[in-house]
Design a protein around this motif. Sequence first.
Motif, PDB file in Angstrom:
ATOM      1  N   UNK A 179       0.812  -1.219   0.000  1.00 61.85           N
ATOM      2  CA  UNK A 179       0.000   0.000   0.000  1.00 61.85           C
ATOM      3  C   UNK A 179       0.848   1.272   0.000  1.00 61.85           C
ATOM      4  N   UNK A 180       2.004   1.247   0.672  1.00 63.37           N
ATOM      5  CA  UNK A 180       2.869   2.437   0.683  1.00 63.37           C
ATOM      6  C   UNK A 180       3.353   2.789  -0.716  1.00 63.37           C
ATOM      7  N   UNK A 181       3.765   1.777  -1.464  1.00 60.43           N
ATOM      8  CA  UNK A 181       4.236   2.038  -2.831  1.00 60.43           C
ATOM      9  C   UNK A 181       3.109   2.538  -3.723  1.00 60.43           C
ATOM     10  N   UNK A 182       1.898   2.058  -3.507  1.00 63.81           N
ATOM     11  CA  UNK A 182       0.754   2.560  -4.276  1.00 63.81           C
ATOM     12  C   UNK A 182       0.503   4.033  -3.964  1.00 63.81           C
ATOM     13  N   UNK A 183       0.600   4.393  -2.688  1.00 64.10           N
ATOM     14  CA  UNK A 183       0.413   5.798  -2.293  1.00 64.10           C
ATOM     15  C   UNK A 183       1.521   6.675  -2.866  1.00 64.10           C
ATOM     16  N   UNK A 184       2.761   6.187  -2.834  1.00 65.21           N
ATOM     17  CA  UNK A 184       3.879   6.946  -3.411  1.00 65.21           C
ATOM     18  C   UNK A 184       3.717   7.125  -4.912  1.00 65.21           C
ATOM     19  N   UNK A 185       3.254   6.090  -5.601  1.00 64.06           N
ATOM     20  CA  UNK A 185       3.047   6.192  -7.045  1.00 64.06           C
ATOM     21  C   UNK A 185       1.984   7.236  -7.367  1.00 64.06           C
ATOM     22  N   UNK A 186       0.903   7.243  -6.601  1.00 62.34           N
ATOM     23  CA  UNK A 186      -0.161   8.228  -6.834  1.00 62.34           C
ATOM     24  C   UNK A 186       0.346   9.639  -6.577  1.00 62.34           C
ATOM     25  N   UNK A 187       1.105   9.825  -5.492  1.00 64.78           N
ATOM     26  CA  UNK A 187       1.607  11.167  -5.195  1.00 64.78           C
ATOM     27  C   UNK A 187       2.600  11.622  -6.257  1.00 64.78           C
ATOM     28  N   UNK A 188       3.368  10.689  -6.798  1.00 58.42           N
ATOM     29  CA  UNK A 188       4.295  11.029  -7.881  1.00 58.42           C
ATOM     30  C   UNK A 188       3.566  11.479  -9.131  1.00 58.42           C
ATOM     31  N   UNK A 189       2.451  10.829  -9.421  1.00 68.01           N
ATOM     32  CA  UNK A 189       1.672  11.226 -10.599  1.00 68.01           C
ATOM     33  C   UNK A 189       1.069  12.615 -10.405  1.00 68.01           C
ATOM     34  N   UNK A 190       0.577  12.884  -9.199  1.00 70.36           N
ATOM     35  CA  UNK A 190       0.033  14.218  -8.907  1.00 70.36           C
ATOM     36  C   UNK A 190       1.134  15.263  -9.065  1.00 70.36           C
ATOM     37  N   UNK A 191       2.312  14.970  -8.520  1.00 72.08           N
ATOM     38  CA  UNK A 191       3.448  15.897  -8.633  1.00 72.08           C
ATOM     39  C   UNK A 191       3.797  16.143 -10.106  1.00 72.08           C
ATOM     40  N   UNK A 192       3.904  15.070 -10.890  1.00 72.57           N
ATOM     41  CA  UNK A 192       4.246  15.206 -12.307  1.00 72.57           C
ATOM     42  C   UNK A 192       3.198  16.017 -13.073  1.00 72.57           C
ATOM     43  N   UNK A 193       1.924  15.747 -12.766  1.00 75.19           N
ATOM     44  CA  UNK A 193       0.847  16.434 -13.468  1.00 75.19           C
ATOM     45  C   UNK A 193       0.705  17.884 -13.010  1.00 75.19           C
ATOM     46  N   UNK A 194       1.306  18.223 -11.877  1.00 77.69           N
ATOM     47  CA  UNK A 194       1.257  19.596 -11.369  1.00 77.69           C
ATOM     48  C   UNK A 194       2.400  20.458 -11.883  1.00 77.69           C
ATOM     49  N   UNK A 195       3.372  19.849 -12.537  1.00 76.29           N
ATOM     50  CA  UNK A 195       4.535  20.579 -13.047  1.00 76.29           C
ATOM     51  C   UNK A 195       4.177  21.205 -14.397  1.00 76.29           C
ATOM     52  N   UNK A 196       3.442  22.309 -14.326  1.00 73.11           N
ATOM     53  CA  UNK A 196       2.915  22.930 -15.545  1.00 73.11           C
ATOM     54  C   UNK A 196       4.017  23.401 -16.488  1.00 73.11           C
ATOM     55  N   UNK A 197       5.142  23.865 -15.963  1.00 73.47           N
ATOM     56  CA  UNK A 197       6.240  24.317 -16.825  1.00 73.47           C
ATOM     57  C   UNK A 197       6.793  23.154 -17.641  1.00 73.47           C
ATOM     58  N   UNK A 198       6.991  22.016 -17.002  1.00 77.65           N
ATOM     59  CA  UNK A 198       7.509  20.848 -17.717  1.00 77.65           C
ATOM     60  C   UNK A 198       6.495  20.356 -18.756  1.00 77.65           C
ATOM     61  N   UNK A 199       5.242  20.294 -18.346  1.00 76.16           N
ATOM     62  CA  UNK A 199       4.202  19.853 -19.283  1.00 76.16           C
ATOM     63  C   UNK A 199       4.122  20.798 -20.479  1.00 76.16           C
ATOM     64  N   UNK A 200       4.181  22.097 -20.209  1.00 72.02           N
ATOM     65  CA  UNK A 200       4.097  23.072 -21.290  1.00 72.02           C
ATOM     66  C   UNK A 200       5.264  22.904 -22.263  1.00 72.02           C
TER      67      UNK A 200
END
Length: 97
Positions: free
Chosen positions: A32-53
Amino acid sequence: GAALHADAQGLKVAVFAGGDVGGTCVNRGCVPSKALLAASGRVRDMSDTAHLKSMGIESHGVTFERAGIAAHAQQLADKVKANLEMSLKAKGIEIAA
């Protein structure tokens, strides 16, 4: 892991699970810890608007439901536990609660 390895070596094996096949790692720790870390990593990646842009992707914010992420982690742990139980039973390994 250890029970399947012992079985592969030809030993007679029984697992005393205490109600939770897979123990702490599968049910409350690693999985479960790794699942939570994976989800938080995806949120972090999707929040990096400069990188996405820089890749031509525009994001207008990310939201998440804490309960939904926790439910996903629990579902994953339940699936791993069920698969482990199936593997043990398929090998004829006795599971004692």
